[in-house]
Write a protein that holds these residues in place. Sequence first.
Motif, PDB file in Angstrom:
ATOM      1  N   TYR A 239      29.041  13.249  -8.191  1.00  0.00           N
ATOM      2  CA  TYR A 239      29.672  14.374  -7.495  1.00  0.00           C
ATOM      3  C   TYR A 239      30.706  13.891  -6.486  1.00  0.00           C
ATOM      4  N   SER A 240      30.283  13.003  -5.602  1.00  0.00           N
ATOM      5  CA  SER A 240      31.169  12.556  -4.536  1.00  0.00           C
ATOM      6  C   SER A 240      32.361  11.770  -5.091  1.00  0.00           C
ATOM      7  N   THR A 241      32.101  10.932  -6.084  1.00  0.00           N
ATOM      8  CA  THR A 241      33.190  10.162  -6.687  1.00  0.00           C
ATOM      9  C   THR A 241      34.223  11.086  -7.312  1.00  0.00           C
ATOM     10  N   CYS A 242      33.750  12.041  -8.111  1.00  0.00           N
ATOM     11  CA  CYS A 242      34.655  12.979  -8.774  1.00  0.00           C
ATOM     12  C   CYS A 242      35.360  13.886  -7.769  1.00  0.00           C
ATOM     13  N   TYR A 243      34.618  14.317  -6.766  1.00  0.00           N
ATOM     14  CA  TYR A 243      35.154  15.250  -5.764  1.00  0.00           C
ATOM     15  C   TYR A 243      36.366  14.669  -5.045  1.00  0.00           C
ATOM     16  N   TYR A 244      36.228  13.479  -4.507  1.00  0.00           N
ATOM     17  CA  TYR A 244      37.331  12.858  -3.762  1.00  0.00           C
ATOM     18  C   TYR A 244      38.437  12.370  -4.688  1.00  0.00           C
ATOM     19  N   PHE A 245      38.034  11.845  -5.843  1.00  0.00           N
ATOM     20  CA  PHE A 245      39.043  11.368  -6.796  1.00  0.00           C
ATOM     21  C   PHE A 245      39.918  12.515  -7.281  1.00  0.00           C
ATOM     22  N   MET A 246      39.282  13.649  -7.594  1.00  0.00           N
ATOM     23  CA  MET A 246      40.046  14.802  -8.070  1.00  0.00           C
ATOM     24  C   MET A 246      40.977  15.332  -6.982  1.00  0.00           C
ATOM     25  N   TYR A 247      40.498  15.408  -5.763  1.00  0.00           N
ATOM     26  CA  TYR A 247      41.344  15.933  -4.692  1.00  0.00           C
ATOM     27  C   TYR A 247      42.569  15.042  -4.463  1.00  0.00           C
ATOM     28  N   GLU A 248      42.339  13.742  -4.346  1.00  0.00           N
ATOM     29  CA  GLU A 248      43.461  12.827  -4.099  1.00  0.00           C
ATOM     30  C   GLU A 248      44.433  12.821  -5.274  1.00  0.00           C
TER      31      GLU A 248
END
Length: 358
Positions: A239-248
């Motif tokens: 979740y956290s990996t995808c969340y920040y990666f997608m936003y950036e």
Amino acid sequence: MIQKSPSHSKKKSFCVLGDGYGVVMVPKELDLEKPHSFNLIRFQLPDLTKPIKEFLRNREVGEFVSGALAGAMTKAILAPLETIRTRMVVGVGSRNISGSFIEVIEQQGWQGLWAGNTINIVRIIPTQAIEFGTFEYVKRAMTSAQEKWNQNDGPRLQIGHVNLKFSLSWISPVAVAGAAAGVVSTLACHPLEVLKDRLTVSPEAYPSIAIAVSKIYKDGGIGALYAGISPTLIGMLPYSTCYYFMYETLKKSYCLVKKKKTLSRADMLLVGALSGFTASTISFPLEVARKRLMVGALQGKCPPHMAAALSEVVREEGLMGLYRGWGASCLKVMPSSGITWMFYEAWKDLLLVERRYL
């Protein structure tokens, strides 16, 4: 009675003070009947305005404070959606969003929609502060390490005629930072998450934070405050990996396409919502298992581990049970994610003055 002694050159003058019990001679300079002026010592507190401003403008501190403020403001706005989402995920009450809203209002009144919100605010302030602060710090550290690694051409390993060159260019600093942010914040703040869920799901059994802490500790000791930590960490990684990666990624892509240097507030709201939607969809089954483990004791049946929780859901409700409450989760996660990023970027602009983080 006061009498003056005869004056002599180069000698001090004295006053004679006396009453019916005796007399005493004191120097005239200490004549107690004359008023004296004293220089009062005045204490003035130092002006801390400038040091505080400089402290807040420190990059790491500004990011830490921005995360805390953004999280608190978001949770205060979206508390009702968090309540409905938690109830649906753990299988309490109605199986649809509108029915769950009506059920809470009928049983607890409007204030029931904010059940557990105090602990939610207490939880989210350190969680978001640690999460955003860790993300920004690790991202910069990883980027700097990659640059230095490339400048030094990286280490090489010679095995016979084979020359192996190690490279860090394939590692995404954003992905690593996102994973680190989720793990660090979870380890630091997981007990507050347990308290929040207990207060939300069963306000009758846990009417206050103090009672909830006492009961949880009595039932299972310190370990009970970390119930479900394993599935939480496992679920947090994707979740956290995808969340920040997608936003950036979305942020940089949007700026590139639109030929902008920064996003507008509306753009941040949209990009943040999309990143939250994607991350939540990918990791939602693990979220269901995590919630089951954390509040299973309330219903007298707590699965022993995450695999057992997932199997129990599939056995009782089929594969679709792994996404029970997904709609309510998206209804909460998307605005929450968008609003959080919007507030976070706004506070960073205010506290750091310059936009140096793109």
